[in-house]
Structures are given as structure tokens and as C-alpha cells.
Scaffold this motif. Structure first.
Motif, PDB file in Angstrom:
ATOM      1  N   SER A 178       0.837  -1.187   0.000  1.00 41.86           N
ATOM      2  CA  SER A 178       0.000   0.000   0.000  1.00 41.86           C
ATOM      3  C   SER A 178       0.876   1.243   0.000  1.00 41.86           C
ATOM      4  O   SER A 178       1.985   1.250   0.540  1.00 41.86           O
ATOM      5  CB  SER A 178      -0.906   0.012   1.233  1.00 41.86           C
ATOM      6  OG  SER A 178      -1.592   1.245   1.345  1.00 41.86           O
ATOM      7  N   SER A 279      -4.145  -1.259   5.648  1.00 40.42           N
ATOM      8  CA  SER A 279      -4.107  -0.718   4.288  1.00 40.42           C
ATOM      9  C   SER A 279      -3.458  -1.737   3.355  1.00 40.42           C
ATOM     10  O   SER A 279      -2.398  -2.287   3.677  1.00 40.42           O
ATOM     11  CB  SER A 279      -3.332   0.601   4.252  1.00 40.42           C
ATOM     12  OG  SER A 279      -3.973   1.579   5.048  1.00 40.42           O
ATOM     13  N   ASN A 281      -3.166  -3.392  -0.992  1.00 41.97           N
ATOM     14  CA  ASN A 281      -3.317  -3.168  -2.421  1.00 41.97           C
ATOM     15  C   ASN A 281      -3.019  -4.480  -3.143  1.00 41.97           C
ATOM     16  O   ASN A 281      -2.566  -5.445  -2.522  1.00 41.97           O
ATOM     17  CB  ASN A 281      -2.367  -2.058  -2.899  1.00 41.97           C
ATOM     18  CG  ASN A 281      -2.848  -1.408  -4.180  1.00 41.97           C
ATOM     19  OD1 ASN A 281      -3.783  -1.881  -4.824  1.00 41.97           O
ATOM     20  ND2 ASN A 281      -2.203  -0.322  -4.569  1.00 41.97           N
ATOM     21  N   GLU A 298      -8.544  -3.615  -2.456  1.00 40.03           N
ATOM     22  CA  GLU A 298      -7.787  -2.521  -1.854  1.00 40.03           C
ATOM     23  C   GLU A 298      -8.569  -1.947  -0.685  1.00 40.03           C
ATOM     24  O   GLU A 298      -9.780  -1.714  -0.783  1.00 40.03           O
ATOM     25  CB  GLU A 298      -7.508  -1.419  -2.884  1.00 40.03           C
ATOM     26  CG  GLU A 298      -6.679  -0.271  -2.322  1.00 40.03           C
ATOM     27  CD  GLU A 298      -6.147   0.669  -3.397  1.00 40.03           C
ATOM     28  OE1 GLU A 298      -5.345   1.547  -3.070  1.00 40.03           O
ATOM     29  OE2 GLU A 298      -6.525   0.489  -4.562  1.00 40.03           O
ATOM     30  N   LEU A 342     -11.250   2.418  -9.649  1.00 40.47           N
ATOM     31  CA  LEU A 342     -10.151   3.157  -9.025  1.00 40.47           C
ATOM     32  C   LEU A 342     -10.351   4.665  -9.115  1.00 40.47           C
ATOM     33  O   LEU A 342      -9.725   5.401  -8.342  1.00 40.47           O
ATOM     34  CB  LEU A 342      -8.818   2.754  -9.653  1.00 40.47           C
ATOM     35  CG  LEU A 342      -8.333   1.342  -9.314  1.00 40.47           C
ATOM     36  CD1 LEU A 342      -7.008   1.048 -10.009  1.00 40.47           C
ATOM     37  CD2 LEU A 342      -8.186   1.149  -7.810  1.00 40.47           C
ATOM     38  N   ASP A 346      -9.332   6.383  -5.837  1.00 36.96           N
ATOM     39  CA  ASP A 346      -8.266   7.396  -5.829  1.00 36.96           C
ATOM     40  C   ASP A 346      -8.753   8.715  -5.228  1.00 36.96           C
ATOM     41  O   ASP A 346      -7.974   9.448  -4.603  1.00 36.96           O
ATOM     42  CB  ASP A 346      -7.739   7.613  -7.245  1.00 36.96           C
ATOM     43  CG  ASP A 346      -6.906   6.443  -7.749  1.00 36.96           C
ATOM     44  OD1 ASP A 346      -6.481   5.620  -6.917  1.00 36.96           O
ATOM     45  OD2 ASP A 346      -6.687   6.351  -8.970  1.00 36.96           O
ATOM     46  N   ARG A 349      -8.635   8.126  -1.642  1.00 38.46           N
ATOM     47  CA  ARG A 349      -7.232   8.102  -1.214  1.00 38.46           C
ATOM     48  C   ARG A 349      -6.690   9.515  -1.060  1.00 38.46           C
ATOM     49  O   ARG A 349      -5.966   9.812  -0.100  1.00 38.46           O
ATOM     50  CB  ARG A 349      -6.381   7.319  -2.216  1.00 38.46           C
ATOM     51  CG  ARG A 349      -4.904   7.235  -1.795  1.00 38.46           C
ATOM     52  CD  ARG A 349      -4.034   6.584  -2.838  1.00 38.46           C
ATOM     53  NE  ARG A 349      -4.351   5.175  -2.986  1.00 38.46           N
ATOM     54  CZ  ARG A 349      -4.982   4.655  -4.034  1.00 38.46           C
ATOM     55  NH1 ARG A 349      -5.376   5.447  -5.026  1.00 38.46           N
ATOM     56  NH2 ARG A 349      -5.232   3.371  -4.086  1.00 38.46           N
TER      57      ARG A 349
END
Length: 410
Positions: A178, A279, A281, A298, A342, A346, A349
Motif C-alpha cells: 500500500s 491498508s 493493495n 484494496e 479506481l 483514488d 485516497r
């Protein structure tokens, strides 16, 4: 070894698995859900976002959720050094639901799974995946049933909805580091005994530690007079607190003045929990044989309650692509599933990173926000991180950095 077949095998009966199963069943696609545990079972991720209600409605589960008696939620409140800021999710930029619920996940997940079964989905509880082969024409799962007897399940496609179990990433060596630093959370369920009239039970309360602004608390009220209460920080932070996690939670509560006042009469009858290094990925989210949903792919951070929202959104996106593939269409899983998913991940994030860097905190606690901009930020906090009509979704990094700079200099 006995061999069974299905069109779609789903690993896990949590929110993404139940939603995906119901949506596929609506399309007349044969689906079988394999769940390692029995329900109800404990899970964190208890404060839903309004965007979840759109997925729940699409899956035909809205009545079941509305009738379950969960705590109504209409927003989020933030508390730092005596400044209290609230966001009303009905006053947002994006269309869609503006209210939702705060839920005990043991009950909530069972409500969704039971309703999927009511709609005709088959769920096999206590069936554990031991291996997977995705190299054949059709992928095969190697499963152990409730009696410990092995069997094979061949499917046209596999959806991994195993959450933190991350079954396919583990078995197929898809794990990837991550970009977020390791953090951990300690938490418990309390009898809150809050009698402060100014406390709003219709909102999650996120409080910032007075001396460490990258340490924060969640307080999630439930409809039965209890709360989920937890603290998130880097692992080294907790080394300064008692090994007894309940005592550590109590001490941390006493260090934040508003929480100390709210929880002065709280009772701590339940065992604590701890998660760390959460966390995660992966190197790929999907191929023409499988797709990873939600936390199986994720997981970012619990600060904005994005986990269940991402899980449900991933289920919707995957089902849309998968139903076309099963009807004979060629699907580009990278461009039609992974990249669209994503886009919202994102955005979340960007906000998670901004929270810990302090830039988003500067925005949230700014005393004179522009109402239009606040509604745009509110939309993301409400889970509408895929609404590219929102400038703060379309260009999240640049917009947030510019806004934070304006707030810091004002």
C-alpha cells in the motif's frame, strides 16, 4: 473429489458478496456464494455512507435494511481543539440518497445475506476455500465443506468478496504494498450513557487528538444506546499507553476534552479489538477469470468510512461487466472495471492522505467555508466519489491542495 459447477462463484457473503449475488440473480445468472464463517459475525466498518443506499436499492434490499431498526445517519461531525464542524449529507452537490444508517455489522451483514437468500441466492456457510486454479479454461475452487470433506467448484467466473480475508490475493500472490503508511486501530463497543443534549446521534463523530493531529477517534452511535468507539494512530503511538487495551481506550478518551465530557458515564463491558497494517493493495483487480471486490482488492483507511461504499460500488461495476461477458461480449476488465472503480478509490485516497497531512483538516475546520464548495466536499464524504460532475472528484488532488492553501492562508 466431487466436482460441482456454477456460472459465478462468490467468495464471501459480506456486503459486496451479498449485493453482487442479488444483482446477478436478478439477471437470471446462476450464482453460488461460499462463506467461511457463520452469520452473524463481528466486523468493523459500522458507519455507512449514503451512496451505499443506492447499491442497496439496486439489489432490492432497501426494505430489509429500512426495517431492521438501525440508527439513522444524516451526516458527519468533526471535532478538533474545541472547534466542532458538521456536514449534512442532504446538503450535497451530487444527486442520490442523503441519509443512511449506522449499523452493527454483525446484524447488517446478516440482513443483506438473508435477503439475498430470500431472493433465491444459495449461500453455503462454513465452506472454506483452500486453493484455486485459474489456468484452466474455467477456474476451479478447491473447497472444504462443513464436515471437512473436500470438493471442487468449477465456475465461469469468480468474484472474491472475502474482505480482509483476501482469499484470491493470498492464493494467487497478488498482494502489493500500500502507498499508505501502516496504522492500527484499537476499539470496543461501549454503553455510552451520553446525556448531553448538544450531542447529535444522527452523525458519526470524528475527533482529533489534541496533541497528535494524525491520531483520531471515531464514535459511532447505535440505536440501542451503545456506540462503537475506536482510536486510530501509527503503531508507535500506542506504545505510550497501557497494554490493557480497554484501559488504553479510557485514557485516550480522557485526553480529548469533548469526548471526556461525552463519555464521563460510559461503561466498557465488551472485549477490545485491534487491527493493524490494514491498508492493502493488489497487482491486478480483475481478469477474464476473476475480479476482486471491495477490501479483497484494496483497503485505504477507516477515517471516512469508505470501505463498505467501495465494496458495494465494486459489486455493481463487476456485475455490469460480468453479465455482458457471460452473454458472449468481449469485456476489457482493465478499462471497464478496474479503472472506473479506481477513479473513486483514488478520490478517497486523496482525502485520506490529505487528512493525515493536515491539509484536509485545514479545509474541514475552516471557519468560513464557501457553501458551494462545502457541498462538493460533502458529496465525497457522503460516498459520491465517482461523480465526475463534481470538480473535487474530477481533479481531487489539485482542487484539494488549492483549497487547503486558501484556508491555511486566510
Amino acid at each position: 473429489m466431487k466436482l460441482e459447477t456454477t456460472q459465478v462463484a462468490i467468495i464471501g457473503a459480506g456486503p459486496s458478496g451479498a449485493i453482487a449475488a442479488a444483482l446477478l440473480n436478478q439477471k437470471g445468472i446462476d450464482v453460488l456464494v461460499l462463506e467461511k464463517t457463520t452469520f452473524p459475525r463481528f466486523s468493523i466498518g459500522e458507519s455507512l455512507l449514503p451512496a451505499c443506499m443506492e447499491s442497496i436499492r439496486a439489489a432490492g434490499m432497501l426494505d430489509a435494511v429500512n426495517e431492521a431498526g438501525f440508527q439513522f445517519k444524516n451526516g458527519a461531525a468533526f471535532n478538533r481543539e474545541g472547534r466542532y464542524i458538521s456536514f449534512d449529507f442532504t446538503d450535497k452537490f451530487s444527486p442520490g440518497a442523503g441519509t443512511t444508517y449506522q449499523v452493527q455489522r454483525a446484524v447488517f451483514d446478516k440482513v443483506l445475506a438473508d435477503d439475498a437468500e430470500r431472493q433465491g441466492v444459495t449461500i453455503r456457510y462454513q465452506h472454506e476455500i483452500e486453493a484455486v486454479d485459474v489456468n484452466a479454461d474455467k477456474p476451479v475452487l478447491y473447497v472444504k465443506d462443513t464436515q471437512g470433506e473436500p470438493y471442487q467448484l468449477q465456475a465461469d467466473f469468480i468474484l472474491d468478496a472475502s474482505g480482509f480475508g483476501r482469499v484470491l490475493p493470498r492464493l494467487l500472490e497478488l498482494e502489493s504494498p500500500s502507498c499508505l503508511p501502516p496504522r492500527q486501530a484499537i476499539f470496543t463497543h461501549i454503553v455510552d450513557n451520553i446525556d448531553a443534549t448538544e450531542y447529535d446521534r444522527d452523525k458519526i463523530l470524528i475527533s482529533v487528538h489534541p496533541d497528535n493531529h494524525d491520531v483520531w477517534y471515531w464514535l459511532i452511535p447505535f440505536s440501542n444506546g451503545t456506540c462503537s468507539f475506536g482510536i486510530v494512530g501509527e503503531p508507535g503511538f500506542f506504545a505510550n499507553y497501557p497494554d490493557d487495551q480497554i484501559e488504553a481506550i479510557k485514557q485516550l478518551a480522557s485526553e480529548e476534552p469533548w469526548l471526556a465530557q461525552l463519555l464521563a458515564n460510559a461503561e466498557y463491558p465488551n472485549q477490545p479489538g485491534m487491527i493493524g497494517g490494514y491498508s492493502a493493495n493488489v497487482s491486478t483487480l480483475a481478469t477474464d477469470k476473476f475480479a476482486l471486490l471491495g477490501n479483497a482488492g484494496e483497503f485505504l483507511d477507516p477515517v471516512f468510512s469508505s470501505g463498505v461504499t467501495i465494496a458495494m460500488k465494486s459489486a455493481e461495476l463487476a456485475v455490469n461487466s460480468l453479465s455482458r461477458q457471460l452473454s458472449g461480449e468481449k469485456v476489457d476488465w482493465l478499462n471497464e472495471y478496474e479503472k472506473p472503480l479506481l477513479r473513486g478509490v483514488d478520490t478517497f485516497r486523496c482525502y485520506v492522505e490529505g487528512w493525515y497531512k493536515g491539509t484536509l483538516q485545514d479545509v474541514i475546520f475552516y471557519p468560513s467555508p464557501d457553501p458551494k464548495i462545502k457541498r462538493m466536499v460533502c458529496s465525497i464524504l457522503a460516498g459520491y466519489a465517482w461523480d465526475t460532475d463534481n470538480p473535487y472528484v474530477d481533479e481531487p488532488v489539485r482542487r484539494l491542495e488549492t483549497l487547503a492553501k486558501i484556508c491555511a492562508e486566510a
